[in-house]
Motif scaffolding. Structure first.
Motif, PDB file in Angstrom:
ATOM      1  N   ALA A 254      98.333 117.022 -78.461  1.00 43.95           N
ATOM      2  CA  ALA A 254      98.865 117.726 -79.721  1.00 43.95           C
ATOM      3  C   ALA A 254      99.040 119.063 -79.753  1.00 43.95           C
ATOM      4  O   ALA A 254      99.503 119.328 -80.816  1.00 43.95           O
ATOM      5  N   GLY A 255      99.388 119.813 -78.698  1.00 50.85           N
ATOM      6  CA  GLY A 255      99.616 121.326 -78.622  1.00 50.85           C
ATOM      7  C   GLY A 255      98.404 122.076 -79.184  1.00 50.85           C
ATOM      8  O   GLY A 255      98.783 123.349 -79.753  1.00 50.85           O
ATOM      9  N   LEU A 256      97.411 121.568 -79.342  1.00 55.90           N
ATOM     10  CA  LEU A 256      96.042 122.509 -79.896  1.00 55.90           C
ATOM     11  C   LEU A 256      95.426 123.275 -78.924  1.00 55.90           C
ATOM     12  O   LEU A 256      95.404 122.652 -77.644  1.00 55.90           O
ATOM     13  N   PRO A 257      94.845 124.392 -79.299  1.00 53.27           N
ATOM     14  CA  PRO A 257      94.097 125.184 -78.091  1.00 53.27           C
ATOM     15  C   PRO A 257      92.831 124.622 -77.583  1.00 53.27           C
ATOM     16  O   PRO A 257      92.137 123.798 -78.480  1.00 53.27           O
ATOM     17  N   VAL A 258      92.611 124.624 -76.511  1.00 53.92           N
ATOM     18  CA  VAL A 258      91.095 124.201 -75.784  1.00 53.92           C
ATOM     19  C   VAL A 258      90.366 125.421 -75.809  1.00 53.92           C
ATOM     20  O   VAL A 258      90.683 126.250 -75.492  1.00 53.92           O
ATOM     21  N   THR A 259      89.022 124.933 -76.710  1.00 52.46           N
ATOM     22  CA  THR A 259      88.329 126.275 -76.854  1.00 52.46           C
ATOM     23  C   THR A 259      87.436 126.261 -75.513  1.00 52.46           C
ATOM     24  O   THR A 259      86.700 125.688 -74.956  1.00 52.46           O
ATOM     25  N   VAL A 260      87.585 127.804 -74.985  1.00 52.33           N
ATOM     26  CA  VAL A 260      87.041 127.957 -73.807  1.00 52.33           C
ATOM     27  C   VAL A 260      86.375 129.224 -73.822  1.00 52.33           C
ATOM     28  O   VAL A 260      86.886 130.393 -74.464  1.00 52.33           O
ATOM     29  N   HIS A 261      85.254 129.471 -73.583  1.00 52.26           N
ATOM     30  CA  HIS A 261      84.266 130.627 -73.297  1.00 52.26           C
ATOM     31  C   HIS A 261      85.130 131.639 -72.654  1.00 52.26           C
ATOM     32  O   HIS A 261      85.888 131.365 -71.398  1.00 52.26           O
ATOM     33  N   PRO A 262      84.942 133.081 -72.939  1.00 54.99           N
ATOM     34  CA  PRO A 262      85.911 134.059 -72.194  1.00 54.99           C
ATOM     35  C   PRO A 262      85.423 134.250 -70.781  1.00 54.99           C
ATOM     36  O   PRO A 262      86.214 134.627 -69.926  1.00 54.99           O
ATOM     37  N   GLU A 263      84.040 133.930 -70.615  1.00 55.64           N
ATOM     38  CA  GLU A 263      83.744 133.935 -68.959  1.00 55.64           C
ATOM     39  C   GLU A 263      84.442 132.917 -68.141  1.00 55.64           C
ATOM     40  O   GLU A 263      84.641 133.062 -66.945  1.00 55.64           O
ATOM     41  N   ASN A 264      84.432 131.759 -68.852  1.00 52.12           N
ATOM     42  CA  ASN A 264      84.973 130.463 -67.962  1.00 52.12           C
ATOM     43  C   ASN A 264      84.537 130.411 -66.658  1.00 52.12           C
ATOM     44  O   ASN A 264      85.376 130.434 -65.591  1.00 52.12           O
ATOM     45  N   LEU A 265      83.166 130.205 -66.500  1.00 49.33           N
ATOM     46  CA  LEU A 265      82.733 130.029 -65.250  1.00 49.33           C
ATOM     47  C   LEU A 265      82.765 128.565 -64.776  1.00 49.33           C
ATOM     48  O   LEU A 265      82.606 127.556 -65.612  1.00 49.33           O
TER      49      LEU A 265
END
Length: 289
Positions: A179-190
């Motif tokens: 859908a072209g929507l952002p995937v919500t990801v923690h800034p740390e992205n561990l």
């Protein structure tokens, strides 16, 4: 191993386990609430796990070479299992979870979580065993380990991915990318560890037939971050990520703590794991036109 009981086994890798056992020539019985029939050639006992008297009645006069318990979530479940199966089973396998390692402690990045990090021989059992999924599993492991009622194995499953995952977690990535929507990801992205449904079913089959005891981690090689999942699902197409807004939850499988698991005990005991990047692209990924 000729006679195995699977508690649960209605769907996902539990149903895969039942099929694997049946197809290997094992006499398989499934015990569950009866919401779905087991595969052909599998015996079926109907009882609600929450009703100990009904479970005891369904099991009356029966014994098994091994039990694989797919739905042991609390110390109450574990205590009931001890009463039901003491002296009647050669081996008891509990399907546990990577969530047992989510104890609130900070884990060093790059040092995979080994089984001894959470020792069920020492984990306290209290009246608060149902306060969270991870705590319920930790205390259930502790009850079964310390009971001494039967040889006991707890298989700690990494996050299980599969085309038939009823939780919709992986599908949410696919849908947002399409859908072209952002995937919500923690800034740390561990990173975390993963396995797939067929591998998890096979690990449980292996554990039921083996002779080791204690906790064992089950995960494919190759830790993945949330953006690694996006890369594999997007298959070269652009995608966007964004940090969660205040009060917003991150996407499933986005972690702000390190969640890698050490699978070396299982491999030393004889199981060979796959690599995440070998099987993840083969799942039902988005088709771009």
């Amino acid at each position: 191993m000729e006679n195995v009981l699977v508690i649960g086994g209605n769907r996902y890798f539990g149903r895969g386990l039942v099929t694997l056992l049946r197809d290997s020539g094992v006499r398989v019985t499934v015990l569950n609430r009866g919401s779905a029939a087991p595969p052909p050639g599998v015996a079926h006992l109907v009882a609600d796990r929450e009703d100990e008297a009904a479970m005891a009645a369904a099991l009356a006069g029966r014994s098994f070479d091994a039990v694989v318990d797919q739905v042991c979530y609390t110390p109450r479940h574990a205590e009931a299992a001890v009463r039901a199966f003491a002296g009647r089973v050669g081996r008891y396998v509990m399907t546990s979870t990577i969530e047992v390692y989510d104890t609130g402690e900070c884990r060093p990045l790059g040092v995979p979580l080994a089984e001894q990090v959470v020792d069920p021989q020492r984990w306290p059992v209290s009246g608060e065993g149902e306060s969270s999924y991870g705590e319920g599993k930790r205390q259930a492991e502790a009850v079964l380990t310390r009971s001494g009622a039967f040889p006991f194995v707890t298989v700690r499953a990494a996050h299980v991915l599969g085309a038939d995952d009823f939780t919709g977690r992986l599908a949410s990535y696919r849908e947002r990318i399409e859908a072209g929507l952002p995937v919500t990801v923690h800034p740390e992205n561990l990173p975390s560890s993963y396995t797939h449904d067929a591998e998890m079913a096979d690990v449980l089959r292996w554990a039921a037939a083996a002779d080791f005891t204690g906790p064992v981690n089950a995960c494919s090689h190759g830790e993945l971050t949330a953006t690694d999942l996006c890369d594999l699902l997007a298959n070269g197409r652009p995608y966007r990520t964004a940090p969660p807004a205040p009060g917003e939850e991150a996407s499933p499988f986005s972690f702000d703590r390190y969640y890698g698991m050490d699978n070396s005990r299982a491999e030393k005991l004889g199981y060979t794991f796959s690599h995440t990047r070998d099987w993840l692209p083969a799942l039902r990924l988005p088709t771009y036109e």
